[in-house]
Design a protein around this motif. Structure first.
Motif, PDB file in Angstrom:
ATOM      1  N   TYR A  92       0.841  -1.199   0.000  1.00 24.60           N
ATOM      2  CA  TYR A  92       0.000   0.000   0.000  1.00 24.60           C
ATOM      3  C   TYR A  92       0.870   1.242   0.000  1.00 24.60           C
ATOM      4  O   TYR A  92       1.866   1.306   0.731  1.00 24.60           O
ATOM      5  CB  TYR A  92      -0.859  -0.026   1.265  1.00 24.60           C
ATOM      6  CG  TYR A  92      -1.770   1.160   1.450  1.00 24.60           C
ATOM      7  CD1 TYR A  92      -2.759   1.445   0.520  1.00 24.60           C
ATOM      8  CD2 TYR A  92      -1.660   1.973   2.583  1.00 24.60           C
ATOM      9  CE1 TYR A  92      -3.609   2.538   0.705  1.00 24.60           C
ATOM     10  CE2 TYR A  92      -2.512   3.049   2.773  1.00 24.60           C
ATOM     11  CZ  TYR A  92      -3.484   3.332   1.826  1.00 24.60           C
ATOM     12  OH  TYR A  92      -4.327   4.397   2.015  1.00 24.60           O
ATOM     13  N   LYS A  93       0.476   2.198  -0.825  1.00 24.97           N
ATOM     14  CA  LYS A  93       1.171   3.482  -0.779  1.00 24.97           C
ATOM     15  C   LYS A  93       0.437   4.361   0.225  1.00 24.97           C
ATOM     16  O   LYS A  93      -0.711   4.737   0.009  1.00 24.97           O
ATOM     17  CB  LYS A  93       1.176   4.140  -2.163  1.00 24.97           C
ATOM     18  CG  LYS A  93       1.999   5.423  -2.193  1.00 24.97           C
ATOM     19  CD  LYS A  93       1.970   6.087  -3.556  1.00 24.97           C
ATOM     20  CE  LYS A  93       0.618   6.729  -3.799  1.00 24.97           C
ATOM     21  NZ  LYS A  93       0.583   7.602  -4.961  1.00 24.97           N
ATOM     22  N   ASN A  94       1.099   4.642   1.336  1.00 29.20           N
ATOM     23  CA  ASN A  94       0.410   5.381   2.392  1.00 29.20           C
ATOM     24  C   ASN A  94       0.412   6.892   2.113  1.00 29.20           C
ATOM     25  O   ASN A  94       0.905   7.332   1.074  1.00 29.20           O
ATOM     26  CB  ASN A  94       0.995   5.041   3.770  1.00 29.20           C
ATOM     27  CG  ASN A  94       2.438   5.497   3.914  1.00 29.20           C
ATOM     28  OD1 ASN A  94       2.908   6.372   3.173  1.00 29.20           O
ATOM     29  ND2 ASN A  94       3.145   4.901   4.863  1.00 29.20           N
ATOM     30  N   LEU A  95      -0.134   7.652   3.041  1.00 27.99           N
ATOM     31  CA  LEU A  95      -0.266   9.092   2.805  1.00 27.99           C
ATOM     32  C   LEU A  95       1.090   9.790   2.700  1.00 27.99           C
ATOM     33  O   LEU A  95       1.200  10.872   2.129  1.00 27.99           O
ATOM     34  CB  LEU A  95      -1.125   9.736   3.905  1.00 27.99           C
ATOM     35  CG  LEU A  95      -2.629   9.424   3.786  1.00 27.99           C
ATOM     36  CD1 LEU A  95      -3.380   9.970   4.998  1.00 27.99           C
ATOM     37  CD2 LEU A  95      -3.220  10.002   2.495  1.00 27.99           C
ATOM     38  N   ALA A  96       2.111   9.158   3.248  1.00 29.69           N
ATOM     39  CA  ALA A  96       3.461   9.730   3.126  1.00 29.69           C
ATOM     40  C   ALA A  96       4.142   9.261   1.842  1.00 29.69           C
ATOM     41  O   ALA A  96       5.349   9.464   1.670  1.00 29.69           O
ATOM     42  CB  ALA A  96       4.291   9.342   4.345  1.00 29.69           C
ATOM     43  N   ASN A  97       3.360   8.619   0.960  1.00 23.57           N
ATOM     44  CA  ASN A  97       3.898   8.094  -0.308  1.00 23.57           C
ATOM     45  C   ASN A  97       4.914   6.976  -0.125  1.00 23.57           C
ATOM     46  O   ASN A  97       5.737   6.728  -1.006  1.00 23.57           O
ATOM     47  CB  ASN A  97       4.537   9.208  -1.140  1.00 23.57           C
ATOM     48  CG  ASN A  97       3.505   9.932  -1.973  1.00 23.57           C
ATOM     49  OD1 ASN A  97       2.487   9.336  -2.352  1.00 23.57           O
ATOM     50  ND2 ASN A  97       3.742  11.197  -2.237  1.00 23.57           N
ATOM     51  N   LYS A  98       4.886   6.326   1.028  1.00 24.12           N
ATOM     52  CA  LYS A  98       5.787   5.203   1.258  1.00 24.12           C
ATOM     53  C   LYS A  98       5.020   3.906   1.013  1.00 24.12           C
ATOM     54  O   LYS A  98       3.811   3.826   1.250  1.00 24.12           O
ATOM     55  CB  LYS A  98       6.332   5.229   2.705  1.00 24.12           C
ATOM     56  CG  LYS A  98       7.125   6.487   3.037  1.00 24.12           C
ATOM     57  CD  LYS A  98       8.514   6.436   2.416  1.00 24.12           C
ATOM     58  CE  LYS A  98       9.225   7.781   2.351  1.00 24.12           C
ATOM     59  NZ  LYS A  98       9.559   8.374   3.643  1.00 24.12           N
ATOM     60  N   ILE A  99       5.756   2.910   0.515  1.00 21.41           N
ATOM     61  CA  ILE A  99       5.123   1.631   0.196  1.00 21.41           C
ATOM     62  C   ILE A  99       5.296   0.666   1.379  1.00 21.41           C
ATOM     63  O   ILE A  99       6.432   0.420   1.803  1.00 21.41           O
ATOM     64  CB  ILE A  99       5.795   1.020  -1.064  1.00 21.41           C
ATOM     65  CG1 ILE A  99       5.805   2.016  -2.221  1.00 21.41           C
ATOM     66  CG2 ILE A  99       5.202  -0.328  -1.418  1.00 21.41           C
ATOM     67  CD1 ILE A  99       4.671   1.966  -3.174  1.00 21.41           C
ATOM     68  N   VAL A 100       4.178   0.164   1.879  1.00 23.79           N
ATOM     69  CA  VAL A 100       4.262  -0.776   3.012  1.00 23.79           C
ATOM     70  C   VAL A 100       3.427  -2.028   2.725  1.00 23.79           C
ATOM     71  O   VAL A 100       2.418  -1.966   2.019  1.00 23.79           O
ATOM     72  CB  VAL A 100       3.765  -0.119   4.333  1.00 23.79           C
ATOM     73  CG1 VAL A 100       4.760   0.920   4.822  1.00 23.79           C
ATOM     74  CG2 VAL A 100       2.382   0.488   4.159  1.00 23.79           C
ATOM     75  N   PRO A 101       3.830  -3.155   3.284  1.00 24.70           N
ATOM     76  CA  PRO A 101       3.070  -4.390   3.057  1.00 24.70           C
ATOM     77  C   PRO A 101       1.781  -4.382   3.883  1.00 24.70           C
ATOM     78  O   PRO A 101       1.789  -3.914   5.024  1.00 24.70           O
ATOM     79  CB  PRO A 101       4.021  -5.481   3.555  1.00 24.70           C
ATOM     80  CG  PRO A 101       4.853  -4.801   4.603  1.00 24.70           C
ATOM     81  CD  PRO A 101       4.998  -3.371   4.162  1.00 24.70           C
ATOM     82  N   ILE A 102       0.691  -4.892   3.292  1.00 19.96           N
ATOM     83  CA  ILE A 102      -0.559  -4.938   4.069  1.00 19.96           C
ATOM     84  C   ILE A 102      -1.176  -6.337   4.136  1.00 19.96           C
ATOM     85  O   ILE A 102      -2.066  -6.578   4.947  1.00 19.96           O
ATOM     86  CB  ILE A 102      -1.606  -3.933   3.533  1.00 19.96           C
ATOM     87  CG1 ILE A 102      -1.899  -4.174   2.041  1.00 19.96           C
ATOM     88  CG2 ILE A 102      -1.152  -2.500   3.757  1.00 19.96           C
ATOM     89  CD1 ILE A 102      -3.108  -3.393   1.547  1.00 19.96           C
ATOM     90  N   ALA A 103      -0.724  -7.242   3.284  1.00 18.64           N
ATOM     91  CA  ALA A 103      -1.256  -8.612   3.354  1.00 18.64           C
ATOM     92  C   ALA A 103      -0.287  -9.559   2.658  1.00 18.64           C
ATOM     93  O   ALA A 103       0.276  -9.209   1.621  1.00 18.64           O
ATOM     94  CB  ALA A 103      -2.625  -8.687   2.673  1.00 18.64           C
ATOM     95  N   ILE A 104      -0.096 -10.724   3.254  1.00 15.38           N
ATOM     96  CA  ILE A 104       0.803 -11.722   2.655  1.00 15.38           C
ATOM     97  C   ILE A 104       0.154 -13.099   2.728  1.00 15.38           C
ATOM     98  O   ILE A 104      -0.222 -13.560   3.813  1.00 15.38           O
ATOM     99  CB  ILE A 104       2.170 -11.773   3.401  1.00 15.38           C
ATOM    100  CG1 ILE A 104       2.944 -10.459   3.216  1.00 15.38           C
ATOM    101  CG2 ILE A 104       3.009 -12.959   2.921  1.00 15.38           C
ATOM    102  CD1 ILE A 104       4.169 -10.325   4.115  1.00 15.38           C
ATOM    103  N   GLN A 105       0.027 -13.730   1.591  1.00 16.20           N
ATOM    104  CA  GLN A 105      -0.436 -15.127   1.557  1.00 16.20           C
ATOM    105  C   GLN A 105       0.758 -15.938   1.046  1.00 16.20           C
ATOM    106  O   GLN A 105       1.342 -15.600   0.021  1.00 16.20           O
ATOM    107  CB  GLN A 105      -1.631 -15.224   0.603  1.00 16.20           C
ATOM    108  CG  GLN A 105      -2.209 -16.624   0.474  1.00 16.20           C
ATOM    109  CD  GLN A 105      -3.392 -16.651  -0.506  1.00 16.20           C
ATOM    110  OE1 GLN A 105      -4.501 -16.237  -0.164  1.00 16.20           O
ATOM    111  NE2 GLN A 105      -3.140 -17.125  -1.710  1.00 16.20           N
ATOM    112  N   LEU A 106       1.118 -16.985   1.762  1.00 14.16           N
ATOM    113  CA  LEU A 106       2.410 -17.621   1.478  1.00 14.16           C
ATOM    114  C   LEU A 106       2.389 -18.615   0.323  1.00 14.16           C
ATOM    115  O   LEU A 106       3.438 -18.996  -0.181  1.00 14.16           O
ATOM    116  CB  LEU A 106       2.976 -18.272   2.736  1.00 14.16           C
ATOM    117  CG  LEU A 106       3.367 -17.246   3.814  1.00 14.16           C
ATOM    118  CD1 LEU A 106       3.904 -17.934   5.065  1.00 14.16           C
ATOM    119  CD2 LEU A 106       4.393 -16.251   3.295  1.00 14.16           C
TER     120      LEU A 106
END
Ligand code: FE2
Length: 674
Positions: free
Chosen positions: A314-328
């Motif tokens: 997800y690109k958050n409001l600070a324009n940083k990319i963070v993981p939000i869900a992982i299926q293995l």
């Protein structure tokens, strides 16, 4: 009687000099000289690095000098000789340069043309046409295609490094011996004491520092300190050593049943997940290529495992990319839960570690091995088989395939072969890596090697929308600089599209790449022929960019990003978790590589991240295959362009805690050689 002054330059690398007898004959338009022994009394000729001059007096007028012939005959023991170039001063005072930059071995001889680049259509004189043809006939006997594994791009037909033609061998075989380099790495890193400790787990994360501390540098230390953070995890997909996986998510995949409720606490815009997708804020990395790949079974005492995760970011409001869900794994189900940042700490951490491990596998085998090393080798073999040394494209490309066939041959001999070093510590060893390359061949398209198009295809091209993607920004600058340089060189030698189309040698080169490298697969989109100057520029840009910038981007960050083992585990010793709420720290440590494997891995990423001694960086052409002023001027402009890119990148990196420098041209070697 006419007299010529002949100046001979011997290479300055190890063992370049010779004590053998060297004879020279001049072949002119009106006649051919006798064979002259080049020898000065009381003087040791052709020593390493020497430039020696000789007067050669001939019996009759030779006319224009068209070729020179050098013969080497044994003095005592065979003594190879590296000849850089010869210049001939004619009786009327003209200088003619004959670049060589080749080894002459045994009772060898070599016939050289002067340094002006010529297309076949420029050669009207019979002996020059014949020289061209003969050179290719000889090369095609020396440089043969071979299938190393079914479905792979073909590689060079040589079992080991010493079987290669002398001209493409490393100057010193020792420098690239992986076994030696690994041992050297272990010694330097003070990790010998751990390297035999297979099956022995570390006690906790901090324990990994025992092997890490000796060689820490700015980036890897930062990785060690922040690897558990989601921001650091996301950042690596943009600017780590595998920055080619992340894509904009245009539609949630059917096999990832993730809902707004699940990821609600990660979303910052009060939108549903679907709306976030529509607005372009969701990204995805899908490791489906790993699905069903066999894990390493070469050590019966250690079970090893692979996963095939899907990671939503997800690109958050600070324009940083963070993981939000992982299926293995790829097939959704109760035993394949979707892990979330809101889960228990170690559930989420282990899920991220699995993604990092999967990313390491794709990076090593596909992004690095297949898409830079093996592809560059294809261009190199085709070049040697189809382009004579006098061809401008040969002169242009030869610096960009330097040592590539040699390093790959070494890798096939020691590293990625059966029972090779790669099997020691990697979950994809023992054949999994071969299956991966076979699968990845279907995605190895021509457009995927065209940098701007590859970025666009992943929906990652909008710089305002996706800032902080330095790999993209710097890569585009370098791509454009190479392309401009190519356009200038192509303009010098090809007056029209028709000249391109009718250059049979060039067409044979392109066809060789398509037929043998890409196995004649139409779907690869590799051109079978090239009809315009514009297409030729693009093609040459692909060749040079892949060998230089792309390889640098994915090679020299390996130590930075993969030395902190929990951030890039080369193997996992327990299967992916099938339920939430049960993961413990002990379980994670027992899953991570044992002490022995950690050391082998560390040795590998250290050795692979080293520049060579006397590395030649992008735009450095110390071998002067070209003698024409317009090309030298184009090269100078290219270097100036690259210098300004170096400054732009240095300015951007100023005060950055995580500088991105892999695509700074002063750190991009000309060719794939490690
Ligand atoms: Fe490499």
């Amino acid at each position: 009687m006419p007299s010529y002054t002949v100046t001979v330059a011997t290479g300055s690398q190890w063992f370049a000099g010779t004590d053998d007898y060297i004879y020279l004959s001049l072949v002119g338009s009106s006649g051919c000289s006798e064979k002259h022994l080049l020898d000065k009394p009381f003087y040791n000729d052709f020593e390493r690095g020497a430039v020696d001059s000789y007067d050669v007096t001939v019996d009759e007028e030779l006319g224009d000098i068209q070729l020179i012939k050098i013969e080497k005959r044994k003095y005592w023991l065979h003594d190879d000789w590296y000849l850089k170039y010869i210049t001939v001063k004619t009786p009327c005072g003209d200088y003619i340069e004959f670049p060589c930059y080749r080894w002459i071995s045994g009772e060898g001889e070599i016939v050289l043309r002067d340094g002006r680049a010529k297309l076949a259509c420029d050669d009207q004189i019979h002996i020059l046409k014949q020289h061209r043809r003969k050179e290719l006939e000889t090369r095609q006997k020396q440089y043969r295609w071979m299938e190393w594994n079914p479905g792979f791009p073909l590689s060079i037909d040589a079992k080991c490094h010493k079987d290669l033609p002398r001209d493409i061998q490393f100057d010193s075989e020792k420098g690239v011996d992986f076994v030696l380099n690994y041992s050297k790495a272990m010694e330097n890193l003070f990790i010998n004491r751990f390297m035999h400790m297979f099956q022995s787990s570390w006690s906790d994360f901090a324990d990994f520092e025992k092997i890490f501390v000796r060689i820490s540098n700015t980036i890897s230390e930062r990785v060690m300190n922040h690897w558990q953070e989601d921001l650091m995890f996301g950042y690596q997909f943009l600017n780590g050593c595998n920055p080619v996986m992340i894509q904009r998510c245009l539609k949630l995949p059917d096999n990832l049943p993730v809902t707004t409720e699940m990821v609600e606490c990660s979303l910052e815009r009060q939108l549903t997940l679907e709306q976030e997708v529509e607005q372009g804020n969701i990204f995805i990395v899908d490791f489906k290529l790993l699905d069903g790949i066999d894990a390493n079974k070469t050590d019966p005492c250690t079970l090893q495992f692979l996963a095939a995760p899907i990671c939503l970011l997800y690109k958050n409001l600070a324009n940083k990319i963070v993981p939000i869900a992982i299926q293995l794994n790829q097939v959704p189900g109760e035993e394949n839960p979707i892990f979330l940042p809101s889960d228990a700490k170690y559930d989420w951490l282990l899920a991220k570690i699995w993604v990092r491990s999967s990313d390491f596998h794709i990076h090593q085998t596909i992004t690095h091995l297949l898409r830079t090393h093996l592809v560059s080798e294809v261009f190199g073999i085709a070049m040697y088989r189809q382009l004579p040394a006098v061809h401008p494209i040969f002169k242009l490309l030869v610096a960009h395939v330097r040592f590539t066939i040699a390093i790959n041959t070494k890798a096939r001999e020691q590293l990625i072969c059966e029972y090779g070093l790669f099997d020691k510590a990697n979950a994809t060893g023992g054949g999994g890596h071969v299956q991966m390359v076979q699968r990845a061949m279907q995605d190895l398209t021509y457009t995927s090697l065209c940098f701007p198009e590859a970025i666009k295809a992943r929906g990652m091209d909008n710089t305002e929308d996706i800032p902080y993607y330095f790999y993209r920004d710097d890569g585009l600058l370098v791509w454009e600089a190479i392309k401009t340089f190519m356009a200038e060189v192509v303009d010098i030698y090809y007056k029209s599209d028709q000249v391109v189309e009718e250059d049979q040698e060039l067409q044979d080169f392109v066809k060789d790449v398509y037929m043998y490298g890409m196995r004649g697969k139409k779907a690869s989109g590799f051109p079978k022929c090239i009809k315009t100057k514009e297409k030729l520029c693009e093609y040459l840009t692909v060749v040079i960019f892949t060998a230089s910038a792309q390889h640098a981007a994915v090679n020299f960050g390996q130590y930075d990003w993969c030395s902190w083992i929990p951030n890039a585990p080369p193997t996992m010793r327990a299967p992916p978790p099938t339920a939430k709420g049960v993961v413990t720290i002990e379980q994670i440590v027992d899953t991570l590589p044992d002490r022995g494997r950690s050391c082998w891995h560390l040795g590998a990423v250290w050795a692979l991240s080293q520049f060579q001694d006397n590395e030649l960086f992008l735009g450095m052409y110390p071998e002067e295959h070209f003698i024409e002023k317009p090309v030298k001027e184009a090269m100078a402009r290219f270097r100036k362009n690259l210098d300004s890119i170096v400054s732009v990148i240095a300015e951007r990196n100023k005060n950055k805690k995580l500088p991105y420098y892999y695509l700074s041209p002063d750190r991009i070697p000309n060719s794939v050689a490690i």
